[in-house]
Design a protein around this motif. Sequence first.
Motif, short mmCIF file in Angstrom:
data_model
loop_
_atom_site.label_atom_id
_atom_site.label_comp_id
_atom_site.label_asym_id
_atom_site.label_seq_id
_atom_site.Cartn_x
_atom_site.Cartn_y
_atom_site.Cartn_z
N ALA A 1 41.00 102.90 40.31
CA ALA A 1 40.19 102.79 41.52
C ALA A 1 41.05 102.13 42.60
N VAL A 2 41.06 102.72 43.78
CA VAL A 2 41.92 102.25 44.87
C VAL A 2 41.12 102.20 46.17
N ILE A 3 41.38 101.15 46.95
CA ILE A 3 40.69 101.02 48.23
C ILE A 3 41.69 100.66 49.32
N CYS A 4 41.43 101.18 50.50
CA CYS A 4 42.16 100.82 51.71
C CYS A 4 43.65 101.14 51.59
N HIS A 5 44.52 100.14 51.72
CA HIS A 5 45.98 100.33 51.66
C HIS A 5 46.54 100.19 50.25
N GLY A 6 45.69 100.03 49.25
CA GLY A 6 46.15 99.84 47.88
C GLY A 6 46.87 101.05 47.30
N GLY A 7 46.68 102.20 47.90
CA GLY A 7 47.20 103.44 47.34
C GLY A 7 48.66 103.76 47.60
N TRP A 8 49.33 102.95 48.39
CA TRP A 8 50.75 103.25 48.62
C TRP A 8 51.53 103.33 47.32
N VAL A 9 51.16 102.51 46.34
CA VAL A 9 51.86 102.56 45.04
C VAL A 9 51.59 103.87 44.31
N LEU A 10 50.43 104.47 44.53
CA LEU A 10 50.14 105.78 43.92
C LEU A 10 51.06 106.85 44.50
N ILE A 11 51.31 106.76 45.80
CA ILE A 11 52.24 107.69 46.45
C ILE A 11 53.64 107.48 45.89
N THR B 1 40.86 109.79 36.06
CA THR B 1 39.88 109.70 37.13
C THR B 1 40.42 108.78 38.21
N LEU B 2 40.32 109.25 39.46
CA LEU B 2 40.78 108.50 40.61
C LEU B 2 39.60 108.28 41.55
N VAL B 3 39.20 107.01 41.67
CA VAL B 3 38.12 106.61 42.57
C VAL B 3 38.78 105.98 43.78
N SER B 4 38.45 106.47 44.97
CA SER B 4 39.06 105.91 46.18
C SER B 4 38.01 105.61 47.24
N SER B 5 38.34 104.64 48.09
CA SER B 5 37.44 104.22 49.15
C SER B 5 38.27 103.75 50.34
N ARG B 6 37.62 103.66 51.51
CA ARG B 6 38.35 103.43 52.75
C ARG B 6 38.55 101.97 53.13
N LYS B 7 37.49 101.14 53.02
CA LYS B 7 37.52 99.83 53.67
C LYS B 7 36.45 98.91 53.09
N PRO B 8 36.47 97.63 53.48
CA PRO B 8 35.48 96.69 52.95
C PRO B 8 34.02 97.13 53.13
N ASP B 9 33.70 97.80 54.22
CA ASP B 9 32.31 98.25 54.42
C ASP B 9 31.86 99.22 53.32
N ASP B 10 32.81 99.86 52.66
CA ASP B 10 32.49 100.83 51.61
C ASP B 10 32.38 100.21 50.22
N LEU B 11 32.55 98.91 50.12
CA LEU B 11 32.60 98.26 48.80
C LEU B 11 31.38 98.51 47.92
N PRO B 12 30.14 98.51 48.42
CA PRO B 12 29.02 98.78 47.51
C PRO B 12 29.16 100.15 46.80
N ALA B 13 29.50 101.18 47.54
CA ALA B 13 29.68 102.51 46.93
C ALA B 13 30.90 102.53 46.03
N PHE B 14 31.99 101.91 46.47
CA PHE B 14 33.21 101.84 45.68
C PHE B 14 32.95 101.16 44.34
N ASN B 15 32.28 100.02 44.38
CA ASN B 15 32.00 99.27 43.15
C ASN B 15 31.12 100.07 42.20
N ARG B 16 30.12 100.73 42.73
CA ARG B 16 29.23 101.55 41.90
C ARG B 16 30.03 102.65 41.21
N GLU B 17 30.88 103.34 41.97
CA GLU B 17 31.65 104.46 41.40
C GLU B 17 32.74 103.98 40.44
N LEU B 18 33.37 102.85 40.72
CA LEU B 18 34.41 102.38 39.80
C LEU B 18 33.80 101.95 38.47
#
Length: 180
Positions: free
Chosen positions: A108-118, A158-175
């Motif tokens: 599960a990755v959010i915001c700028h955390g995905g640079w390592v995936l690239i 499985t890769l769960v991704s989200s954009r920003k802190p405002d998305d945390l409730p949905a991100f947490n549910r999906e992760l």
Amino acid sequence: MTLENKTVAFLVGPEGIEQAELVEPWKAVSEAGGTPRLVSKDSGTVQAFNHLTPADEFPVDVTLDDASADQFDALVLPGGVANGDQVRTFPAAVSFVKAIADAGKPIAVICHGGWVLIEADLVRDRTLTSWPSLQTDYRNAGATWQDQETVVDEGAFTLVSSRKPDDLPAFNRELVRAFE
């Protein structure tokens, strides 16, 4: 939903972690019965931030030198510009993330955390989201980028991704759902 008997790695750099993107998913994993563990380059503590303002420090549980994919059931990559940029420069972090993915474990990755995936070449032919400034990086790495609250891509892992802190409730549910 339960994550009982599941250990989840939270991989971060020494500083610049967006505090909410570490604390809120950590809490979601804990509340679902999982065991979160903070993984970083060095022992000691890491410095979180509220955007550009220093916030709290958090103790590192496992250093990258001592971490292996078989110790964990899933991985969370919190954001923060400096955090995401640092993590991708650590060869041991890139190898660790690749090993988690190669083992088919969810990430599960959010915001700028995905640079390592690239950096680990793990986004090619995947669909995800992130902070908007990363969309070109993802597209150049072969991913399909979408501006959505949360994207779940089922694939070799499985890769769960989200954009920003405002998305945390949905991100947490999906992760939590993906880590179950």
